[in-house]
Design a protein around this motif. Structure first.
Motif, short mmCIF file in Angstrom:
data_model
loop_
_atom_site.label_atom_id
_atom_site.label_comp_id
_atom_site.label_asym_id
_atom_site.label_seq_id
_atom_site.Cartn_x
_atom_site.Cartn_y
_atom_site.Cartn_z
N SER A 113 0.86 -1.18 0.00
CA SER A 113 0.00 0.00 0.00
C SER A 113 0.90 1.23 0.00
CB SER A 113 -0.89 0.04 1.24
OG SER A 113 -1.79 -1.05 1.19
N PRO A 153 -4.13 8.33 -0.67
CA PRO A 153 -3.84 6.92 -0.92
C PRO A 153 -3.64 6.69 -2.41
CG PRO A 153 -6.16 7.23 -0.36
CD PRO A 153 -5.51 8.57 -0.25
N HIS A 159 -3.44 0.22 -2.98
CA HIS A 159 -4.11 -0.52 -1.92
C HIS A 159 -3.82 -2.00 -2.08
CE1 HIS A 159 -6.67 3.07 -1.41
NE2 HIS A 159 -6.63 3.09 -2.73
N ASP A 160 -3.13 -2.59 -1.11
CA ASP A 160 -3.01 -4.06 -1.07
C ASP A 160 -2.59 -4.69 -2.39
OD1 ASP A 160 -3.37 -4.78 1.48
OD2 ASP A 160 -5.57 -4.88 1.37
N ARG A 188 -5.68 -0.61 -7.20
CA ARG A 188 -5.91 -2.00 -6.82
C ARG A 188 -5.71 -2.90 -8.02
NH1 ARG A 188 -9.66 0.51 -3.57
NH2 ARG A 188 -9.55 -0.15 -1.39
#
Lengths: 549, 312
Positions: free
Chosen positions: A29, A36, A39-40, A245
């Motif tokens: 992340s 942000p 993410h992941d 993502r």
């Protein structure tokens, strides 16, 4: 150049899980300041494998690459794990990462024109990679550098290592960048949009080169690209990213064929999207260019000048009223110069250009002809509100009624209230809609689209093409669509012209030129364009134009 | 490359011809007759006429222009109307002060500006950067004669490290250098401030160039990237400013020369103007023009040496 066949392995992908992965991103992340970005993100890349990371602009592809290189911008805070051979790169010191960059991980960048230092010889720039990491003599490093440059296809007889970057073309410069990245045979090569800035024929050569080098040196490659056709031809596996993502990952052929995730499906359909054009019989000739010549003074050699260079060399063309014509060619072929001459922005040294019988550049013709340009950011004055920007062409006719502005905005799918906002509040696609509204508001007879969709993401591009098609259908507009992108031109024009070295080498009805090209250069262009595999099962049946091959 | 040099040399020669004609014309049309000035208010008109003839002032202008140019080509700059001494000799004495002073000031400016500019650019937005930016603002704003007086008060009157003014000549080089130190510092400060600002902004631009990122991707550290790839590119605009500053320092140090009582070129030309010593004004001005054009030529050559894109 040989036409490279479809290279995605049918059904036998090198699965990342069977061998220990060379590179493993584990729940990565990333935040930059408080925004942000990733993410992941979890990804595996096996040795010798080509993994394509694809998605639209802003999806986080490049940031994933920079995180792996340890070259994140200031204020970036990565979390998770990036393991190279099991070592977590995120916990390494800057000095340790410096020792890895160039030795264990090489990187190729998008912009070959600016990625090289203009002050150093290309051989020295490649040798620098070697000398940073190995204790070799200058002579030995130079010898290795020359060898590497030759491996990337730069013939030492023509492009010796003593050249400077400005003496090379874009494709040649990209070869130098690749030579710098592979000089020490790193285990991992990261290529960030390596061919996006290049012409289609050069793109094919560079992709083939990268592909060959990766295979022969047993490198793994993380290929970052927005272009699904490039992915289809070169990647073993594919990871699709959306807003930071990974939404889908798997063997290329399988992902492209099954299209499980709606986003992958949408991207593929948009890439192959063809807008609907109603066939029309062309009317009387509207734009007529005869034997147009635009030449520039030759380069100075001492106190003398060389022979003048002809950017446009005796071009004749006609666009009939209501006709939709495409003009394709690679950079430097003269299409931009010709466009500027047609718009009356460039003096010509020979021939004539008329619009409705009047020479272009006169006030009457300016009202009949409007243009939409590539850059949706640079072509608007940021201080004016959209209402004023859209009604700009009215200075040619005098009146700018509120209703006309509202109508023009409505026609391109925007709300009348948008007239009160400033341009920075709009996305790239919306800005291009505003540019189209500005071009159409005084009901011109001809609109020139100069690379008007080239800067847009595929899904936005598909919608803008639909809009253009619909508007030309509805208003019986004539259009001249200038692009380097053959797929786009195919869908949006009735007739197409192919330009090379200042001359039009082939022209004819779009479908017949594309299906049965006559001139060798047209064939070369069509061969070089990367192709999507045919879409099967549901969705758009009229997709992926080259599937006849 | 040779073509470029040839073109530059031709334009250099043309600039000199045009400059000499303009200087001659301007001095000609300036009011005041040197002969009557030299003889004072009560001179007889036939005495003035005799002096004018002796000085060659009665000849037609074109002839005088050609004689002046021809003389300068052979190193004969004429004879001062006021001092009756060869101009060449007067200039040579003054250049012994002005040239070392200008070089010293320029050297000091570079020595101060380079580290300041680099530190500011690499620490952009941080305390070090703000400090440098603030200091350079002061440096540009403070009048150098006032700063010169502060220097005199501190280092000459209070600490007695340097003399407050005057120039002892080069027979004792240490003393000569000592007497030029304070004026050079006073001259260097604003120049250093300008140079540091130019270097800072050009380096900030270069640091965001793609090729700097490429260098990092090869495995160079930040510092190595800066030294091997950044500085050379960033120094090009600095070079332009240096060329301009040198020309200015050579003749423009007049106020500092006054403050420190130095016999430099600036004071020579100032005195010559007030005394209608036209031949001195013309010749010194022409020399300065030559120096400026020559320095610009050298700057251009330095560009070509620094940037391969200009070698065509």
């Amino acid at each position: 150049m040989s036409s490279s066949g479809l290279k995605y392995p049918g059904g036998e992908p090198q699965a990342g899980g069977q061998r220990p992965p060379l590179l493993a991103l584990d729940h990565l992340s990333l935040r930059i300041h408080d925004t942000p970005i990733l993410h992941d993100v979890t990804l595996g890349l096996a040795a010798g494998e080509i993994l394509a990371l694809t998605g639209e602009s802003g999806s986080g592809k490049s940031m994933t690459a920079f995180a792996t290189m340890g070259l994140l911008p200031k204020g970036a805070r990565p979390q998770g794990r990036i393991a190279l051979h099991g070592t977590d790169l995120l916990s390494e010191t800057e000095a340790q990462m410096s020792a890895r960059r160039g030795r264990d991980i090489g990187m190729v960048f998008q912009e070959p024109m600016t990625a090289l230092n203009p002050f150093h010889r290309i051989g020295d720039q490649v040798a620098e990679t070697i000398r940073i990491h190995q204790k070799t003599s200058r002579g030995e490093a130079n010898r290795q550098a020359a060898e590497t440059l030759a491996r990337t296809g730069l013939d030492p007889a023509k492009i010796p290592p003593s050249r400077y970057p400005h003496e090379l073309s874009g494709g040649q410069r990209q070869r130098v960048v690749i030579a710098m990245a592979i000089a020490l045979k790193p285990k991992l090569l990261i290529a960030d949009e390596p061919t996006t800035a290049l012409d289609v024929t050069t793109q094919a050569q560079i992709l083939d080169l990268l592909h060959g080098l990766v295979r022969s040196d047993g490198m793994a490659m993380l290929l970052i690209t927005h272009d699904l056709a490039v992915v289809a031809q070169h990647a073993d596996r594919i990871a699709v990213m959306k807003t930071g993502r990974i939404v889908e990952t798997g063997p290329t052929a399988q992902v492209l064929a099954e299209r499980k995730h709606p986003y992958t499906r949408a991207l593929l359909e948009a890439s192959a999207h063809q807008p609907h054009l109603t066939p029309k019989a062309p009317g009387a000739p509207l734009l007529v260019a005869k034997d147009v010549v635009r030449s520039y003074p030759g380069r100075r050699a001492g106190l003398k000048r060389g022979a003048p260079a002809r950017a446009v060399d005796g071009v004749s063309l006609t666009v009939a009223s209501g006709e939709r014509v495409g003009l394709v060619g690679e950079s430097g072929c003269g299409k931009s110069t010709l466009t500027r001459a047609i718009l009356g922005l460039e003096p010509v040294q020979g021939g004539s250009i008329t619009l409705g019988g009047q020479p272009v550049g006169s006030k009457g013709t300016r009202r009949q002809m409007q243009a939409v340009f590539q850059d949706p950011y640079g072509s608007f004055n940021p201080r004016h509100r959209v209402g004023k920007l859209v009604s700009e062409p009215f200075h040619l006719t005098g009146v700018a009624p509120e209703t006309a502005i509202a109508e023009a905005l409505a026609e391109v799918g925007l709300a009348p209230e948008d007239a009160q906002r400033h341009i920075h509040a709009f996305s790239g696609g919306q800005r291009q809609r505003i540019a189209i509204a500005r071009a159409l508001i005084i009901r011109p007879e001809l609109v020139i689209f100069d690379e008007a969709v080239s800067a847009l993401d595929v899904r936005v591009r598909a919608r803008i093409l639909d809009l253009i098609a619909e508007l030309t259908n509805r208003h019986g507009l004539a259009s001249l669509f200038i692009s380097h992108d053959l797929g786009v031109v195919r869908g949006i024009t009735d007739r197409v012209m192919v330009m090379r070295a200042g001359k039009i080498v082939e022209q004819g009805p779009t479908a017949s030129v594309f299906d049965n090209p006559q001139h060798w250069y047209t064939k070369l262009l069509l061969d070089a364009a990367p192709k999507l595999p045919p879409l099967s099962g549901g969705g758009d049946t009229d997709a992926g134009w080259p599937h006849a091959r | 490359m040779m073509g470029y040099l040839a073109r530059r040399l031709v334009s250099l020669a043309l600039s000199l011809v045009v400059a000499s004609a303009v200087i001659f014309l301007v001095v000609e049309v300036a009011p005041g007759d040197p002969a009557s000035f030299m003889l004072g208010m009560n001179a007889q008109s036939d005495t003035v006429a005799a002096l004018r003839s002796e000085l060659g002032l009665d000849l037609p202008p074109v002839q005088r222009y050609l004689a002046w140019i021809g003389g300068m080509m052979t190193g004969d700059f004429g004879v001062s109307y006021t001092y009756r001494a060869p101009v060449a000799q007067m200039v040579a004495e003054r250049v012994q002060v002005s040239l070392p002073l200008a070089l010293l000031a320029l050297g000091l400016a570079v020595v101060i500006a380079l580290p300041a500019g680099i530190v500011a650019a690499t620490h952009r937005g941080k305390a070090a950067d703000l400090g440098v930016v603030g200091a350079t603002q002061l440096g540009v704003a403070i009048p150098n004669f006032w700063f010169a007086m502060l220097l005199v008060l501190l280092f000459a009157l209070k600490l007695r490290w340097f003399s407050a003014g005057g120039f002892p000549g080069w027979s004792d080089p240490v003393m000569a250098l000592k007497s030029l130190t304070l004026p050079a510092v006073a001259l260097a400060l604003p120049q250093a401030a300008i140079l540091a600002r130019v270097l800072r902004s050009s380096l900030i631009d270069i640091l965001s160039e793609d090729f700097m990122r490429t260098a990092r991707a090869k495995g160079l550290s930040r510092r190595q990237t800066l030294w091997r790839h950044g500085l050379r590119a960033a120094l090009i605009p600095v070079l332009t400013i240096l060329g301009l500053q040198f020309s200015f320092l050579l003749a423009g140090a007049i106020i500092i020369e006054q403050v420190f009582f130095l016999p430099g070129l600036g004071r020579l030309i100032f005195q010559a103007i007030t005394q209608r010593d036209l031949i001195v004004v013309e010749s010194v001005t022409m020399l300065l023009v030559f120096a400026v054009i020559a320095v610009n030529f050298l700057t251009d050559l330095a560009y070509v040496a620094a940037d391969p894109r200009l070698r065509r």
